[in-house]
Every structure is written in C-alpha cells, then in structure tokens.
Design an enzyme around this catalytic site. Structure first.
Site, mmCIF file in Angstrom:
data_model
loop_
_atom_site.group_PDB
_atom_site.id
_atom_site.type_symbol
_atom_site.label_atom_id
_atom_site.label_comp_id
_atom_site.label_asym_id
_atom_site.label_seq_id
_atom_site.Cartn_x
_atom_site.Cartn_y
_atom_site.Cartn_z
ATOM 1 N N LYS A 52 2.738 -5.430 10.771
ATOM 2 C CA LYS A 52 3.726 -5.109 9.740
ATOM 3 C C LYS A 52 3.245 -5.620 8.372
ATOM 4 O O LYS A 52 3.362 -4.920 7.373
ATOM 5 C CB LYS A 52 5.092 -5.722 10.096
ATOM 6 C CG LYS A 52 5.740 -5.022 11.294
ATOM 7 C CD LYS A 52 6.952 -5.768 11.828
ATOM 8 C CE LYS A 52 7.428 -5.166 13.147
ATOM 9 N NZ LYS A 52 8.515 -5.897 13.787
ATOM 10 N N GLN A 96 11.688 -11.239 14.050
ATOM 11 C CA GLN A 96 10.972 -10.676 15.194
ATOM 12 C C GLN A 96 11.621 -11.131 16.507
ATOM 13 O O GLN A 96 11.903 -12.312 16.692
ATOM 14 C CB GLN A 96 9.490 -11.103 15.137
ATOM 15 C CG GLN A 96 8.592 -10.436 16.165
ATOM 16 C CD GLN A 96 8.500 -8.927 16.020
ATOM 17 O OE1 GLN A 96 8.550 -8.394 14.922
ATOM 18 N NE2 GLN A 96 8.397 -8.224 17.134
ATOM 19 N N ASP A 119 15.652 -3.566 10.071
ATOM 20 C CA ASP A 119 15.451 -3.273 11.495
ATOM 21 C C ASP A 119 16.598 -2.426 12.047
ATOM 22 O O ASP A 119 16.495 -1.867 13.139
ATOM 23 C CB ASP A 119 15.417 -4.584 12.298
ATOM 24 C CG ASP A 119 14.017 -4.961 12.742
ATOM 25 O OD1 ASP A 119 13.169 -4.056 12.858
ATOM 26 O OD2 ASP A 119 13.786 -6.156 12.980
HETATM 27 N N1 GUN Z 1 10.591 -6.733 18.984
HETATM 28 C C1 GUN Z 1 10.235 -5.572 19.568
HETATM 29 N N2 GUN Z 1 10.455 -4.537 18.725
HETATM 30 C C2 GUN Z 1 10.976 -5.062 17.609
HETATM 31 C C3 GUN Z 1 11.404 -4.496 16.363
HETATM 32 O O1 GUN Z 1 11.376 -3.280 16.127
HETATM 33 N N3 GUN Z 1 11.862 -5.391 15.437
HETATM 34 C C4 GUN Z 1 11.928 -6.718 15.676
HETATM 35 N N4 GUN Z 1 12.411 -7.518 14.721
HETATM 36 N N5 GUN Z 1 11.530 -7.280 16.803
HETATM 37 C C5 GUN Z 1 11.054 -6.442 17.761
#
Ligand code: GUN
Length: 290
Positions: A52, A96, A119
């Site tokens: 990211k 996350q 998100d």
């Molecule tokens: N863990 C697995 N997929 C995601 C996601 O799209 N966002 C976040 N914050 N954590 C994750």
C-alpha cells in the site's frame, strides 16, 4: 478462457490517480495523505502494508505508517486514532487487520472517523452501502466491481455465486452486485461453510466469486463451461523453488481455466485491484466527496 488482467487494469487506475494528484500539486495544494496503522509483525500484514505504501509513493499520495508492537494496548491505539481523526492533513486511515486478540477490532474500527474510513469497514459506511447511499466501499469488493466494469463483463440478470461470507469480501460483494446499478442487477447466491449442495449451486453460476480462504477449493467439476471466475484467494504455498513458496488462489486454476470463460489469475488479479480501490477511496476522502 481469457485472463482478466487485474495487474494491467490496476496500473491504468494508478496512472489516472497519479495524473489527478499531479494536478492537485500543480495547484500548490497539499497531496492526499493516507495513514496506516500496523500492529505486530505478521508477515502477510507487513507485506500488504508495504504494498500500500509503495502504491501511494508511485501515485504521489503521501503515506504515513504508525507501527506498534504486538503488546500495544487498545487504549493507546484509540488515542492515536483520535489524533489522526483530528489531523486535517490526513485524509484517510486504515488499521491493518487482523489485530491481536487482546484488542477489540470492532471497537477500533468504530473509533475511526467515518469520513476517513477509506477501508469502508466502519458501521456507518457499511450501513450506508446497504442503503445505497454514498459511502466508502470496502476495497476488495470495490476492486472486483471495477474489474468487472473495466473488463466489460455484464452482470445484469446474471446468476452470481459468491463463496464465503466474510465482512470484508463475501457479504459486501454479494450485496453490491445485487443492488441496482452497473455492475449490479445480478441474482446473487451467497454460499458458506454450512451451505448444502454447494457443487449444485456453483455449477449454475454465470459468475463465480471465490472468497472462501481455501487454496484450490474450486474444482473444474464445480464450474459451468464459459462461466466468469473471480478468484479472491491469496495463499502462500511452500515449495522447493528458489523463493521457497508460490502464491495460489481459491481456484484450481490449471483445470478450471480449461473450461471457464474469463478468469482472474493469482497473483495479478483481484489483489492488485484492492490496492487501486484503496487509492481511489483516498482521493475521494481528500476531495471530501462524501
Ligand atoms: N486485512 C486483510 N484485508 C484487509 C484490508 O482490505 N484492509 C485492512 N485494513 N486490513 C486487511
């Protein structure tokens, strides 16, 4: 069989975002800013967050990483989130997942300012999505819809079978595709671990979305010839290669690809789109479009 090239499509989206960010900076305005909170040292989470950050850098979006040891208290996390919520120079915030078991992730997600929740996991955003109101959409389902749209795969009136009912992927994507819209207007069957006659349902699917979290779960015998296959799984399988592992999805690609229509590869399919969707949401948060 035709590959749905998520990598190329996501590169195109990132180019579009880069152009928009460059125009913002040309106007002497600050760049959009995404903050990420990472707790502990789970290798998969570290890889996701690093991807990211890399994607932000490549598009001109500022990124900040707030890293914490596994033993961080919930209170400390909530106070950092409060700080970010009130920082006018930060547009988007992701925490996350998964978080360590001593932290209540529902409480943590609910503490994020919904206008910075890029998100799309906050109850306010999920509720608005349910009602069809403008909201941040969760990145993976949004990436899947963008992939279908840009690959010109029609969903109207189609039978879509979704495997897996997670809050992050299966449940929201099923809802989004059954809503009015394009992509949308589909008849959706949401399958899960307690579904009877799973094979009978899968074989009826015009579009099969596998988000079940089991490597190679979807076999050729479960697929209608010509069906569209969207593989959301990402599994690291150890092998004797130089790298020591390879990445595979929820679909047994070799056999399924012999009989299906368009299919997303793993890697290079849905995963790449998830990050592109997150950047799209960050730009939306920056522009205060909600
Ligand atoms: N863990 C697995 N997929 C995601 C996601 O799209 N966002 C976040 N914050 N954590 C994750």
């Amino acid at each position: 069989m035709k590959l749905i090239d998520g990598k190329t499509i996501s590169e195109k989206i990132k180019e579009e975002i880069k152009t928009e960010v460059a125009a913002i900076i040309d106007r002497d305005e600050r760049a959009p800013h995404l903050a990420a909170i990472l707790v502990g040292d789970d290798p998969a989470s570290q890889t996701y967050v690093a991807s990211k950050e890399k994607a932000c850098k490549s598009t001109g979006i500022t990124s900040s990483l707030y890293k914490f040891e596994e033993k961080v208290s919930e209170k400390e996390l909530l106070s950092v989130i409060d700080f970010i919520n009130n920082d006018n120079d930060i547009d988007g915030l992701i925490v996350q997942q998964p978080l360590p078991p001593h932290i209540n992730s529902d409480r943590v997600v609910a503490s994020i300012n919904p206008l910075k929740d890029v998100d799309g996991f906050h109850p306010v955003n999920l509720g608005k999505m349910m009602l069809g109101l403008p909201s941040f959409l969760p990145a993976t389902p949004m990436g899947i819809l963008e992939l279908l749209r840009r690959s010109k795969i029609d969903t109207e009136g189609k039978h879509i079978v979704v495997l897996g009912r997670s809050n992050i992927v299966g449940t929201p994507v099923a809802l989004m595709l059954s809503r009015k819209g394009n992509p949308g207007n589909a008849t959706v069957t949401l399958c899960h671990s307690k579904t009877d006659n799973l094979n009978d349902l899968c074989i009826q699917a015009d579009i099969l979305i596998a988000a079940i979290g089991k490597p190679g779960f979807v076999k050729a015998s479960m697929v209608k010839p010509g069906a569209v296959i969207i593989d959301v799984g990402i599994h690291r399988i150890e092998d004797k290669s130089e790298k020591g592992y390879h990445i595979t999805g929820d679909v047994e690609f070799k056999e399924v690809s012999k009989i299906c229509g368009p299919i997303t590869p793993v890697p290079g399919g849905v995963g790449a789109m998830t990050i592109a969707a997150l950047l799209m949401n960050t730009l939306k948060a920056y522009r205060k479009e909600l």
